[in-house]
Design an enzyme around this catalytic site. Structure first.
Site, PDB file in Angstrom:
ATOM      1  N   HIS A 203       0.739  -1.613   0.187  1.00  0.00           N
ATOM      2  CA  HIS A 203       0.819   0.107  -0.018  1.00  0.00           C
ATOM      3  C   HIS A 203       0.686   1.050   0.169  1.00  0.00           C
ATOM      4  O   HIS A 203      -0.025   2.555  -0.113  1.00  0.00           O
ATOM      5  CB  HIS A 203      -0.842   0.075   1.355  1.00  0.00           C
ATOM      6  CG  HIS A 203      -0.366   0.222   3.016  1.00  0.00           C
ATOM      7  ND1 HIS A 203      -0.218  -1.304   3.355  1.00  0.00           N
ATOM      8  CD2 HIS A 203      -0.007   2.006   3.053  1.00  0.00           C
ATOM      9  CE1 HIS A 203       0.824  -0.647   4.709  1.00  0.00           C
ATOM     10  NE2 HIS A 203       0.557   1.100   4.478  1.00  0.00           N
TER      11      HIS A 203
HETATM   12  C1  UD1 Z   1      -2.352   5.741   5.586  1.00  0.00           C
HETATM   13  C2  UD1 Z   1      -1.031   5.863   6.212  1.00  0.00           C
HETATM   14  C3  UD1 Z   1       0.520   5.575   6.338  1.00  0.00           C
HETATM   15  C4  UD1 Z   1      -0.620   3.599   6.604  1.00  0.00           C
HETATM   16  C5  UD1 Z   1      -2.242   3.228   6.088  1.00  0.00           C
HETATM   17  C6  UD1 Z   1      -2.094   1.886   7.136  1.00  0.00           C
HETATM   18  C7  UD1 Z   1      -1.088   8.416   5.842  1.00  0.00           C
HETATM   19  C8  UD1 Z   1      -0.034   9.271   5.108  1.00  0.00           C
HETATM   20  N1  UD1 Z   1      -0.734   7.025   4.899  1.00  0.00           N
HETATM   21  O1  UD1 Z   1      -2.319   5.170   4.170  1.00  0.00           O
HETATM   22  O2  UD1 Z   1       0.836   5.552   6.944  1.00  0.00           O
HETATM   23  O3  UD1 Z   1       0.538   2.559   6.553  1.00  0.00           O
HETATM   24  O4  UD1 Z   1      -2.629   4.375   6.422  1.00  0.00           O
HETATM   25  O5  UD1 Z   1      -2.859   1.661   6.031  1.00  0.00           O
HETATM   26  O6  UD1 Z   1      -1.838   9.096   6.555  1.00  0.00           O
HETATM   27  N2  UD1 Z   1      -9.481   4.596   1.818  1.00  0.00           N
HETATM   28  C9  UD1 Z   1     -10.722   3.960   1.175  1.00  0.00           C
HETATM   29  N3  UD1 Z   1     -11.217   3.466   1.866  1.00  0.00           N
HETATM   30  C10 UD1 Z   1     -10.349   3.750   3.854  1.00  0.00           C
HETATM   31  C11 UD1 Z   1      -9.161   4.723   3.464  1.00  0.00           C
HETATM   32  C12 UD1 Z   1      -8.626   4.790   2.541  1.00  0.00           C
HETATM   33  O7  UD1 Z   1     -11.240   4.047   0.474  1.00  0.00           O
HETATM   34  O8  UD1 Z   1     -11.122   3.327   4.426  1.00  0.00           O
HETATM   35  C13 UD1 Z   1      -8.612   4.540   0.240  1.00  0.00           C
HETATM   36  C14 UD1 Z   1      -9.199   6.245  -1.133  1.00  0.00           C
HETATM   37  O9  UD1 Z   1      -8.936   6.802  -2.137  1.00  0.00           O
HETATM   38  C15 UD1 Z   1      -7.550   7.347   0.318  1.00  0.00           C
HETATM   39  C16 UD1 Z   1      -7.235   6.126  -0.321  1.00  0.00           C
HETATM   40  O10 UD1 Z   1      -7.377   4.837   0.569  1.00  0.00           O
HETATM   41  O11 UD1 Z   1      -7.395   8.255  -0.738  1.00  0.00           O
HETATM   42  C17 UD1 Z   1      -5.740   6.022   1.467  1.00  0.00           C
HETATM   43  O12 UD1 Z   1      -5.901   6.513   2.411  1.00  0.00           O
HETATM   44  P1  UD1 Z   1      -4.995   7.596   2.937  1.00  0.00           P
HETATM   45  O13 UD1 Z   1      -5.934   7.141   4.516  1.00  0.00           O
HETATM   46  O14 UD1 Z   1      -5.023   9.026   2.650  1.00  0.00           O
HETATM   47  O15 UD1 Z   1      -3.862   7.115   3.633  1.00  0.00           O
HETATM   48  P2  UD1 Z   1      -3.460   4.672   3.056  1.00  0.00           P
HETATM   49  O16 UD1 Z   1      -2.997   5.045   1.976  1.00  0.00           O
HETATM   50  O17 UD1 Z   1      -4.360   4.743   3.601  1.00  0.00           O
HETATM   51  N1  UDP Z   2      -3.717  -5.890   8.579  1.00  0.00           N
HETATM   52  C1  UDP Z   2      -5.012  -6.420   9.126  1.00  0.00           C
HETATM   53  N2  UDP Z   2      -5.557  -6.638   7.655  1.00  0.00           N
HETATM   54  C2  UDP Z   2      -5.203  -7.075   6.473  1.00  0.00           C
HETATM   55  C3  UDP Z   2      -3.748  -5.671   6.431  1.00  0.00           C
HETATM   56  C4  UDP Z   2      -3.150  -5.663   7.605  1.00  0.00           C
HETATM   57  O1  UDP Z   2      -5.927  -6.075  10.066  1.00  0.00           O
HETATM   58  O2  UDP Z   2      -5.698  -6.729   5.357  1.00  0.00           O
HETATM   59  C5  UDP Z   2      -3.118  -5.160   9.609  1.00  0.00           C
HETATM   60  C6  UDP Z   2      -1.558  -5.754  10.159  1.00  0.00           C
HETATM   61  O3  UDP Z   2      -2.265  -7.412  10.444  1.00  0.00           O
HETATM   62  C7  UDP Z   2      -0.915  -5.208  11.146  1.00  0.00           C
HETATM   63  C8  UDP Z   2      -1.530  -3.593  10.502  1.00  0.00           C
HETATM   64  O4  UDP Z   2      -3.232  -4.300  10.180  1.00  0.00           O
HETATM   65  O5  UDP Z   2      -1.476  -5.108  12.462  1.00  0.00           O
HETATM   66  C9  UDP Z   2      -0.682  -3.237   9.831  1.00  0.00           C
HETATM   67  O6  UDP Z   2      -1.644  -2.126   8.976  1.00  0.00           O
HETATM   68  P1  UDP Z   2      -0.815  -1.325   7.538  1.00  0.00           P
HETATM   69  O7  UDP Z   2      -0.067  -2.631   6.717  1.00  0.00           O
HETATM   70  O8  UDP Z   2      -2.030  -0.809   7.098  1.00  0.00           O
HETATM   71  O9  UDP Z   2      -0.438   0.241   8.295  1.00  0.00           O
HETATM   72  P2  UDP Z   2       1.050  -0.036   8.334  1.00  0.00           P
HETATM   73  O10 UDP Z   2       1.736  -0.710   9.691  1.00  0.00           O
HETATM   74  O11 UDP Z   2       3.017   0.020   7.094  1.00  0.00           O
HETATM   75  O12 UDP Z   2       1.482   2.031   8.701  1.00  0.00           O
END
Ligand code: UD1
Ligand code: UDP
Length: 362
Positions: A203
């Site tokens: 991601h």
């Molecule tokens: C965010 C965090 C990242 C973290 C990740 C965990 C920031 C800058 N990034 O990234 O550090 O590793 O979360 O998962 O805070 N979206 C959905 N549904 C949701 C949430 C998001 O469809 O419930 C989609 C939307 O299109 C959105 C995109 O995901 O624009 C990105 O979401 P965003 O919260 O901006 O950043 P992540 O890539 O999820």
């Molecule tokens: N995780 C989850 N479902 C998924 C992928 C990840 O529950 O489909 C959990 C994972 O075990 C960990 C957390 O989400 O506890 C990590 O989140 P993510 O990878 O989104 O964020 P990051 O750690 O990179 O910030």
């Protein structure tokens, strides 16, 4: 005055759960504020149901947007919330936009801030998380570190040592506290999994935002799938790009919606290897002993390499390394045959003890 926890994105929920529970045991008055950065049931509510987190007292419903839009909306929402609640302490988690926004708003309102998972550094300023981490630590009155290297980074950046506490890793508290719920046989039956499979999760913007990179990764993942079944719970950020690139088009590639925490960790526990760019997954595989190939040029979690199963890789290495792992060779990186220090399931307790002893007041 109450303690207010700020959570917003998937990894926040996993880290906050043990801290909230440990403070609850001590009878500390506390609230959970959900910013709404993540909002799909499978990115948010499912974690509250599974991890025994109290339902958020409020959900600010901030949602998605550009960095500026999202951070601005977070700050406006959080400022109103902090003024009306006037908390005695704000606790922020990890490195997402909700984390830095809350720290910035609290600091300007002179509300003490505690940062859980402080001091991690990738030294890669192209990552939004690195910016968030650096700023949050500078604004925090209390820094809770998960690893000795993090303590070193904070010292190097001039954070006073009496603000820094090495407490271990609350994400690992959640893992160890739920071990008996990770039933690989049950999940295997329910999802009809083969005996041997590899899990993929990607991601990070550097991997999923550019269609050319997504196409290249798709080709590599198909080369992996030529050797072994691959199961990928797809983060919403990359869903469209991977669909456009035809990731699901290989007969041994299975794409899933994001999984809840219990199913995801169970899937990982039963796998032969994981291909990821997640921060948390590098840590969880370290404790589960599952080989982890991290598709990144750097990591802010080096103990997962020195003490764990993690290895940084470029996409061209994936097919060969997965082949080696399937042949029983592992990732071949750990230099210390031990878990990282204090990743013992008691980080939340340590944090609660320190806060109860009054570290919260400046
Ligand atoms: C965010 C965090 C990242 C973290 C990740 C965990 C920031 C800058 N990034 O990234 O550090 O590793 O979360 O998962 O805070 N979206 C959905 N549904 C949701 C949430 C998001 O469809 O419930 C989609 C939307 O299109 C959105 C995109 O995901 O624009 C990105 O979401 P965003 O919260 O901006 O950043 P992540 O890539 O999820
Ligand atoms: N995780 C989850 N479902 C998924 C992928 C990840 O529950 O489909 C959990 C994972 O075990 C960990 C957390 O989400 O506890 C990590 O989140 P993510 O990878 O989104 O964020 P990051 O750690 O990179 O910030």
């Amino acid at each position: 005055a109450e303690v207010v926890h700020i959570v917003g994105a998937r990894p926040n929920f996993v880290k906050a759960a043990p801290v909230v529970a440990a403070l609850e045991k001590r009878g500390v008055r506390q609230s959970v504020v959900h910013t709404g950065q993540h909002y799909d049931d499978r990115m948010s509510a499912i974690f509250f149901r599974e991890l025994g987190l109290p339902r958020p007292d409020v959900d600010l419903g901030v949602g998605s947007g550009s960095h500026a839009e999202q951070t601005a909306a977070l700050m406006v929402g959080l400022e109103k919330e902090f003024i009306s609640r006037s908390p005695g302490l704000v606790i922020v988690y990890g490195d997402v936009n909700s984390t830095v926004a809350a720290a910035l708003v609290a600091a300007k309102l002179h509300i003490p801030v505690a940062h859980v998972e402080a001091g991690l550094r990738s030294f890669d300023w192209t990552m939004p998380e690195e910016v968030n981490r650096r700023i949050t630590d500078q604004l925090s009155d209390i820094c809770f570190a998960t690893s000795p290297d993090a303590v070193g980074h904070l010292a190097h950046e001039g954070v006073a040592t009496d603000r820094v506490h090495f407490v271990g890793n609350p994400m690992i508290d959640t893992l160890l506290g739920n071990l008996d719920r990770f039933d690989t046989a049950e999940l295997g039956r329910r999802l009809d999994l083969p005996d041997t499979y590899v899990v993929g999760t990607l991601h990070r913007p550097a991997n999923v935002d550019d269609p050319e990179i997504v196409a290249r990764l798709t080709k590599r993942l198909h080369e992996v799938a030529d050797q072994v079944d691959v199961v990928m719970p797809v983060h919403p950020r990359g869903r469209r790009a991977f669909d456009d690139a035809g990731l699901g088009g290989h007969p041994r590639m299975r794409l899933l919606e994001p999984l809840g925490y219990i199913d995801f960790v169970t899937l990982v526990r039963g796998s032969a290897a994981v291909i990821t760019d997640s921060g948390g997954v590098q840590e969880e595989t370290t404790i589960l002993g599952v080989p982890c190939l991290t598709l990144r040029p750097n990591t802010e979690r080096p103990v997962t390499i020195t003490h764990g199963t993690n290895r940084l890789v470029v996409d061209a290495e994936l097919p060969g390394l997965v082949g080696a792992i399937l042949a029983g060779q592992g990732t071949g990186t750990a230099t210390v045959a031990d878990v990282p220090p204090l990743w013992d399931g008691h980080a939340g307790e340590r944090i609660a003890t320190i806060l109860a002893n009054g570290a919260a007041t400046r």
